[in-house]
Design a protein around this motif. Structure first.
Motif, PDB file in Angstrom:
ATOM      1  N   SER A 192       0.828  -1.201   0.000  1.00  0.00           N
ATOM      2  CA  SER A 192       0.000   0.000   0.000  1.00  0.00           C
ATOM      3  C   SER A 192       0.866   1.256   0.000  1.00  0.00           C
ATOM      4  N   SER A 217      -9.685   5.652  -7.168  1.00  0.00           N
ATOM      5  CA  SER A 217     -10.248   4.820  -6.106  1.00  0.00           C
ATOM      6  C   SER A 217      -9.220   3.802  -5.626  1.00  0.00           C
ATOM      7  N   GLU A 218      -8.372   3.307  -6.557  1.00  0.00           N
ATOM      8  CA  GLU A 218      -7.336   2.347  -6.162  1.00  0.00           C
ATOM      9  C   GLU A 218      -6.332   2.999  -5.213  1.00  0.00           C
ATOM     10  N   ASP A 262      -7.916   3.453  -1.768  1.00  0.00           N
ATOM     11  CA  ASP A 262      -7.915   2.198  -1.003  1.00  0.00           C
ATOM     12  C   ASP A 262      -6.534   1.913  -0.426  1.00  0.00           C
ATOM     13  N   SER A 304      -5.923   4.055   2.629  1.00  0.00           N
ATOM     14  CA  SER A 304      -6.627   3.562   3.830  1.00  0.00           C
ATOM     15  C   SER A 304      -5.972   2.312   4.381  1.00  0.00           C
ATOM     16  N   THR A 305      -5.510   1.433   3.495  1.00  0.00           N
ATOM     17  CA  THR A 305      -4.804   0.230   3.944  1.00  0.00           C
ATOM     18  C   THR A 305      -3.529   0.614   4.686  1.00  0.00           C
ATOM     19  N   THR A 332     -11.153   6.880   8.687  1.00  0.00           N
ATOM     20  CA  THR A 332     -11.187   6.248   7.361  1.00  0.00           C
ATOM     21  C   THR A 332     -12.413   6.702   6.582  1.00  0.00           C
ATOM     22  N   THR A 361     -12.369   8.728   3.066  1.00  0.00           N
ATOM     23  CA  THR A 361     -13.059   8.224   1.878  1.00  0.00           C
ATOM     24  C   THR A 361     -13.962   9.292   1.284  1.00  0.00           C
TER      25      THR A 361
END
Length: 727
Positions: free
Chosen positions: A236, A248-249, A252, A255-256, A342, A346
């Motif tokens: 990540s 969006s990738e 993510d 957030s990871t 998170t 987002t």
């Protein structure tokens, strides 16, 4: 008395020699040399017309010698916009005026930061870069996750350059300047030992790197080099660090990474040392670009400060005391607080993705690049622009660099300026000394001079010449066609024209041009040449010829159009792109064409002194392939005389309605035949025979009697007879 046809054949049978003899005449040679030398210095219509030697030379070349006196009229012709069908030159029935105007470019080439082709090519690459970047990140991540499980020692890791670079990029470290021995010391350090190598460095980045692997002090591994959580953290981190656009990738991955790292954070200072965490919090809690990072650290420590600056939600999401530390047994965040952060990220990141939409960025780029007049304009930031709609969109330079695979953060504006001011044709220029194809492509995408101002795009063929070739190509493609056939041919021609325009902006050498059969065919047809009648080897020799050497291969060819073709390109004698051959108000190929026309007009005029019929026959032979309608004949006095003489038409024909005259021409002559040299010769034979009859030569010929009859026929009767003509 020698017949007109025999006299014509004496000249036409060896036209090249005849033209060379004319060119060698003292007065002609002097006038031609003067024209070639001085036309390159002309910049305006008035300068051109004030130089009588230049002006009269050109007027004679295009068959307009008798209009040399009409300067006001001819000025309107030269200032006409030929792209406008209603412009003055285009409105005249005699096509020679439009042809004359097309030979000169007094409006000049347009200086622009980017041509439409350059712009579209760059933006296509920019759009493609998003998918390419995503694919590259995915590919490298897959490789890392596949191979890391087989690593049994630190040396295994460090001997694999691809794995090592992945790791370094994940932690924001240089792949170029981080030594292997130093990295080995970090990875084999014990993060829990305050005296270990990594802890002595006092840098949380290296500490986090050491924690991401399970190497012993001797470099060995007990079990696996990484746990699943460690692999997820590094993966990540790599995705976040390598992404240059919001997606969006990437969200993510952020957030990871946050979830993986936040549990190990023990102080505000540790959190603030991690750029990825800081960026995450800025997005989650809506900090503007202008807000200082200190807003975050102050809010994490103090509830009152957080309230004062509107960041209470940020303060409440963490458990730090006023000194920026954690009480014993307290973590930086509870599970609920992490979930809340998170969720906020987002939500905020969706706005970032929307603001960074490639569609919006591209439209903004198109609008702004159109008004760029200098490198200063190009490097201007959105913040310095009055248009608030630019806020949040990438800078022009960022889009351009991204399009060529260059990270905008790695290039300073000072360096960009030096690159853009470089001469791409100079091997010693700044950009070429970088020896980086990406920067060379970046430089080629723009048109700035050494002073930083916009200039004319340097292309294999200048834009105005491309316009001329496009016009000639399309005229040839639809000549004689009507209805659906004409529409289909026109559409097909437009496709080829678009291809030619696009490729001319990318061609850098004559070899590249000659390697594209489609481009070569287009150019030959535009000059009225048959691609099937010239070989690849012959073309190579033509483009390797020195146009200034009268003994060079291309200048020795019988057909002068090949030299004009070579002259239409901006290649130097080595076949490389150069701005030297382009010329000013006349491109190099146009100068050659003017000279060739002048020699032909002089030859025809000289022959006309002894026999007007020979002059008309030579002129008709030259113009026949370009005749596309009856009105081309009616609008040219010499062609009209050829026509009326050939068919023994009464002088009253010119008094008829012009449409009826056109109908008569089409009934006497199948215009398609004018593209067939043999049928053109048949018409010339007829004309010369009829001319001799009309002028008292060979009047006893039975064949001529059949052709002419013995009485004058009225115009109405001639029209009626023409309408009865078949096939």
């Amino acid at each position: 008395m020698v017949s007109t046809y025999v006299s014509y054949l004496a000249i036409a049978g060896n036209l090249t020699t005849s033209l060379r003899n004319v060119a060698s005449q003292g007065a002609v040679a002097r006038d031609t040399d003067y024209y070639k030398e001085h036309i390159t210095k002309i910049t305006t219509v008035d300068e051109f017309m004030d130089d009588y030697k230049l002006y009269s030379y050109a007027m004679k070349a295009y068959g307009l010698e008798d209009m040399t006196y009409a300067k006001a009229f001819m000025k309107k012709v030269l200032e006409s916009d030929l792209s406008d069908s209603s412009s003055f030159a285009n409105s005249l029935s005699d096509s020679r005026y439009a042809e004359f105007a097309a030979a000169f470019k007094f409006s000049g080439e347009t200086a622009t930061a980017q041509s439409s082709t350059q712009r579209d090519t760059l933006l296509d690459a920019y759009e493609a870069s998003f998918d390419a970047e995503t694919d590259a990140i995915s590919e490298e991540t897959d490789y890392f996750q596949e191979k890391i499980g087989s690593i049994t020692s630190v040396d295994d890791l460090l001997s694999n350059t691809r794995l090592t670079n992945f790791t370094l990029k994940a932690f924001g470290l240089s792949t170029e300047y981080t030594s292997t021995s130093f990295l080995r010391n970090v990875l084999t350090s014990d993060p829990d030992d305050p005296d270990s190598f990594v802890n002595q460095l006092g840098d949380d980045v290296y500490l986090n790197l050491a924690k991401a692997f399970n190497f012993n002090s001797d470099g060995s591994v007990d079990g696996e080099a990484q746990s699943e959580d460690q692999t997820a953290l590094v993966s990540s981190a790599y995705a976040v660090g390598s992404s240059t656009f919001a997606s969006s990738e990437t969200g993510d991955a952020y957030s990871t990474y946050f979830a993986s790292v936040i549990g190990s954070i023990t102080s505000v200072s540790q959190l603030m040392s991690d750029d990825k965490l800081v960026s995450y919090l800025r997005t989650a809690y809506g900090l503007a670009d202008s807000d200082n990072d200190n807003f975050i650290s102050a809010s994490l420590k103090s509830a009152s400060v957080a309230t004062a600056i509107g960041l209470s939600a940020l303060h409440d999401a963490f458990n730090f005391d006023e000194s920026g530390n954690l009480a014993d047994g307290v973590s930086a965040q509870t599970a609920d607080q992490t979930a809340s952060t998170t969720s906020a990220f987002t939500s905020g990141y969706q706005s970032v993705i929307a603001a960074a939409s490639s569609d919006d960025a591209i439209e903004n780029y198109k609008t702004r690049i159109a008004s760029v007049a200098s490198i200063d304009d190009f490097l201007k930031t959105n913040a310095s622009d009055d248009d608030e709609d630019n806020d949040g969109l990438p800078e022009l330079s960022a889009i351009a660099l991204t399009a060529f695979g260059i990270d905008p953060s790695t290039v300073s504006k000072a360096e960009l300026r030096k690159i853009l001011e470089s001469d791409p044709t100079d091997d010693k220029s700044y950009v070429n000394r970088l020896h980086d194809d990406r920067f060379e492509a970046f430089r080629d995408a723009f048109n700035f001079d050494s002073e930083g101002d916009v200039t004319v795009p340097l292309q294999a063929m200048s834009s105005s010449v491309i316009d001329d070739f496009a016009t000639y190509y399309k005229q040839d493609a639809i000549r004689y066609l009507t209805g659906t056939e004409q529409t289909d041919a026109s559409d097909a021609a437009d496709t080829e024209i678009s291809y030619f325009r696009e490729q001319m902006a990318t061609i850098k050498t004559s070899s590249e041009f000659l390697a594209d059969d489609r481009l070569v065919s287009f150019a030959l047809k535009a000059k009225g040449l048959d691609p099937d009648e010239v070989s690849d080897d012959e073309l190579k020799k033509m483009f390797a010829s020195d146009l200034d050497d009268e003994n060079s291969y291309v200048n020795g060819l019988d057909d002068y159009r090949y030299a004009e073709l070579v002259g239409a390109f901006n290649f130097d004698s080595d076949g490389n792109l150069s701005d030297d051959p382009t010329g000013t108000v006349q491109q190099r190929g146009d100068v050659l064409e003017t000279v060739d026309f002048y020699l032909q007009q002089t030859l025809e005029s000289d022959q006309g002194d002894s026999n007007t019929g020979v002059r008309l026959a030579l002129y008709f032979e030259r113009k026949a392939p370009d005749i596309s309608s009856a009105y081309d004949i009616l609008g040219d006095s010499a062609l009209f005389e050829f026509f009326t003489t050939s068919f023994n038409l009464s002088s009253y024909v010119s008094n008829m309605d012009v449409d009826k005259q056109a109908e008569m021409v089409e009934n006497f002559i199948d215009l398609k035949d004018l593209s067939d040299p043999d049928k053109v010769q048949d018409l010339i034979k007829r004309f010369t025979a009829m001319y001799d009859v009309a002028n008292g030569t060979n009047t006893s010929s039975p064949a001529l009697s059949i052709l002419t009859g013995s009485a004058s026929i009225s115009a109405d009767t001639l029209l009626a007879m023409a309408q009865l003509k078949t096939g």
